[in-house]
Design a protein around this motif. Structure first.
Motif, mmCIF file in Angstrom:
data_model
loop_
_atom_site.group_PDB
_atom_site.id
_atom_site.type_symbol
_atom_site.label_atom_id
_atom_site.label_comp_id
_atom_site.label_asym_id
_atom_site.label_seq_id
_atom_site.Cartn_x
_atom_site.Cartn_y
_atom_site.Cartn_z
ATOM 1 N N GLN A 228 21.737 8.019 -36.772
ATOM 2 C CA GLN A 228 20.948 8.544 -37.880
ATOM 3 C C GLN A 228 21.747 9.482 -38.778
ATOM 4 O O GLN A 228 21.366 9.721 -39.928
ATOM 5 N N SER A 253 20.282 8.073 -42.193
ATOM 6 C CA SER A 253 20.370 6.633 -42.420
ATOM 7 C C SER A 253 19.012 5.934 -42.457
ATOM 8 O O SER A 253 18.033 6.404 -41.895
ATOM 9 N N PHE A 254 19.000 4.805 -43.161
ATOM 10 C CA PHE A 254 17.916 3.835 -43.041
ATOM 11 C C PHE A 254 18.447 2.780 -42.077
ATOM 12 O O PHE A 254 19.228 1.921 -42.445
ATOM 13 N N LYS A 256 18.020 -0.289 -40.364
ATOM 14 C CA LYS A 256 17.195 -1.481 -40.498
ATOM 15 C C LYS A 256 17.296 -2.319 -39.225
ATOM 16 O O LYS A 256 18.243 -3.065 -39.017
ATOM 17 N N GLN A 262 12.128 -2.093 -34.186
ATOM 18 C CA GLN A 262 11.550 -1.114 -35.111
ATOM 19 C C GLN A 262 10.236 -0.569 -34.551
ATOM 20 O O GLN A 262 9.974 0.635 -34.596
ATOM 21 N N PHE A 270 13.633 4.691 -40.232
ATOM 22 C CA PHE A 270 13.410 5.191 -41.600
ATOM 23 C C PHE A 270 13.635 6.709 -41.577
ATOM 24 O O PHE A 270 12.773 7.496 -41.970
ATOM 25 N N HIS A 271 14.827 7.061 -41.127
ATOM 26 C CA HIS A 271 15.101 8.478 -40.856
ATOM 27 C C HIS A 271 15.243 9.288 -42.138
ATOM 28 O O HIS A 271 15.017 10.500 -42.136
ATOM 29 N N HIS A 272 15.635 8.629 -43.219
ATOM 30 C CA HIS A 272 15.761 9.328 -44.504
ATOM 31 C C HIS A 272 14.400 9.835 -44.967
ATOM 32 O O HIS A 272 14.293 10.934 -45.514
ATOM 33 N N GLU A 286 7.472 3.519 -42.814
ATOM 34 C CA GLU A 286 7.859 2.274 -43.497
ATOM 35 C C GLU A 286 7.136 2.139 -44.827
ATOM 36 O O GLU A 286 7.745 1.766 -45.844
ATOM 37 N N HIS A 289 8.601 4.426 -47.384
ATOM 38 C CA HIS A 289 9.882 3.902 -47.878
ATOM 39 C C HIS A 289 9.663 2.771 -48.883
ATOM 40 O O HIS A 289 10.256 2.771 -49.965
ATOM 41 N N THR A 300 21.977 2.108 -46.045
ATOM 42 C CA THR A 300 21.327 1.221 -45.078
ATOM 43 C C THR A 300 22.312 0.804 -43.999
ATOM 44 O O THR A 300 23.431 0.398 -44.294
#
Length: 350
Positions: A228, A253-254, A256, A262, A270-272, A286, A289, A300
């Motif tokens: 992350q 980071s994102f 994916k 997930q 979706f840590h950002h 999600e 985002h 990403t």
């Protein structure tokens, strides 16, 4: 560089997703804690059939343990339920299941959010990171300690054992009584549950089920936390230049992941979004985002590209990127040559 106006706009766009949905939270508790206990039970029952089959159920159970930790994580941010008391109660219970004392981790993790990406405020709630210059100036033993710490086996195998079983059992210096009591309560409950299971099913059977489950879940949790903030084009700045918004959208980071992973990891990829607004519950990350245009171009990382981050060891402040130990050695050597060359030239008479 993101402008102040853009930062305000980004916060405004994410704000609608910050409200917890109690019904969704209860559903997540049911579809996480229930399967976790079921996998544990099946892993135990399978020991009489096949240890390999038992291992399969333990590994699946490890996934639900990670998902349980995400619930614990949200409770620490008071984002899982609307009521703070409900967050504390569920947070303490899920903390027992995942070997984390609620108030202690809540404190360290809050510091992590407030200082993530800030080179001048490292050291609490994050992974140990040295810059190339710091590594160059470090003693032999400090370098050796850092190299051992960043070794994948130490970090992802021995690390969870040390952090979850040992470090989490002790209060931090300066902890208040509420935090201390919570840690003591968590420890007593962990020991009590472990002793009860060892007494009822046998200590060997307990270890055969809980051992693999714990190791896989622990390694996965450390890996998620690592990736992350350790990826190409990450964000680290000194305090004067540091920005909370940029640290969130560029330094988190994102990740994916395939849909199954997930879901199992509670959308923490979706840590950002999470760092931008910790009050967004995991089941809203999600959507936040996807429906926030300004987040479309965040860094990403995929499952394949994330493996490359294993080679990242030090932060190169000059070029603002992660480097390997070998690359750092070359940078240090080049820097010393430039200094030596400058002294040689300046020493010549005119």
């Amino acid at each position: 560089m993101m402008s102040k106006e853009t930062s305000k706009q980004l916060r405004k766009q994410v704000a609608p997703y910050e409200k917890a949905d109690n019904a969704a939270s209860i559903r997540q508790l049911i579809n996480t804690i229930g399967p976790f206990f079921l996998m544990w039970f099946l892993a135990y029952q399978s020991l009489s059939i096949s240890h390999l089959l038992s291992l399969v159920f333990s590994v699946i159970g490890a996934g639900f343990m990670v998902r349980t930790f995400i619930i614990f994580h949200d409770c620490c941010h008071y984002s899982f339920f609307r009521n703070r008391t409900a967050n504390r109660i569920v947070g303490t219970i899920t903390g027992i299941l995942t070997y984390f004392p609620y108030y202690q981790w809540q404190h360290s993790h809050s510091v992590h959010h407030a200082t993530s990406g800030n080179l001048d405020k490292r050291g609490t709630g994050d992974i140990w990171l040295m810059t190339v210059e710091e590594y160059d100036n470090a003693s032999f033993f400090e370098r050796l300690k850092y190299r051992l710490y960043r070794n994948p086996f130490v970090m992802f195998v021995l690390g969870p054992i040390f952090v979850f079983l040992l470090e989490n059992r002790f209060n931090r210096k300066g902890a208040r009584w509420k935090e201390r009591l919570n840690t003591y309560f968590t420890n007593v409950m962990i020991v009590g549950i472990t002793a009860l299971l060892c007494w009822t099913i046998g200590w060997q059977e307990f270890l055969l089920v809980q051992g693999p489950l714990f190791l896989v879940a622990g390694a996965s949790g450390i890996w998620l936390f690592y990736i992350q903030h350790t990826f190409e084009d990450s964000y680290f700045k000194e305090n004067e230049e540091w920005s909370f918004i940029l640290a969130a959208v560029e330094g988190s980071s994102f990740y994916k992941l395939p849909k199954v992973l997930q879901w199992m990891t509670g959308n923490i990829g979706f840590h950002h979004v999470h760092h931008l607004s910790p009050r967004v519950p995991n089941y809203q990350l999600e959507t936040a985002h996807n429906e926030t245009p300004l987040l479309k171009n965040v860094p990403t990382v995929t499952l394949a590209t994330s493996l490359q981050s294993l080679k990242f060891r030090l932060w190169d402040e000059q070029n603002e990127k992660f480097v390997t130990f070998r690359e750092a050695k070359a940078l240090i050597g080049q820097k010393k040559k430039e200094k030596t060359g400058f002294r040689t030239v300046s020493a010549k008479p005119e």
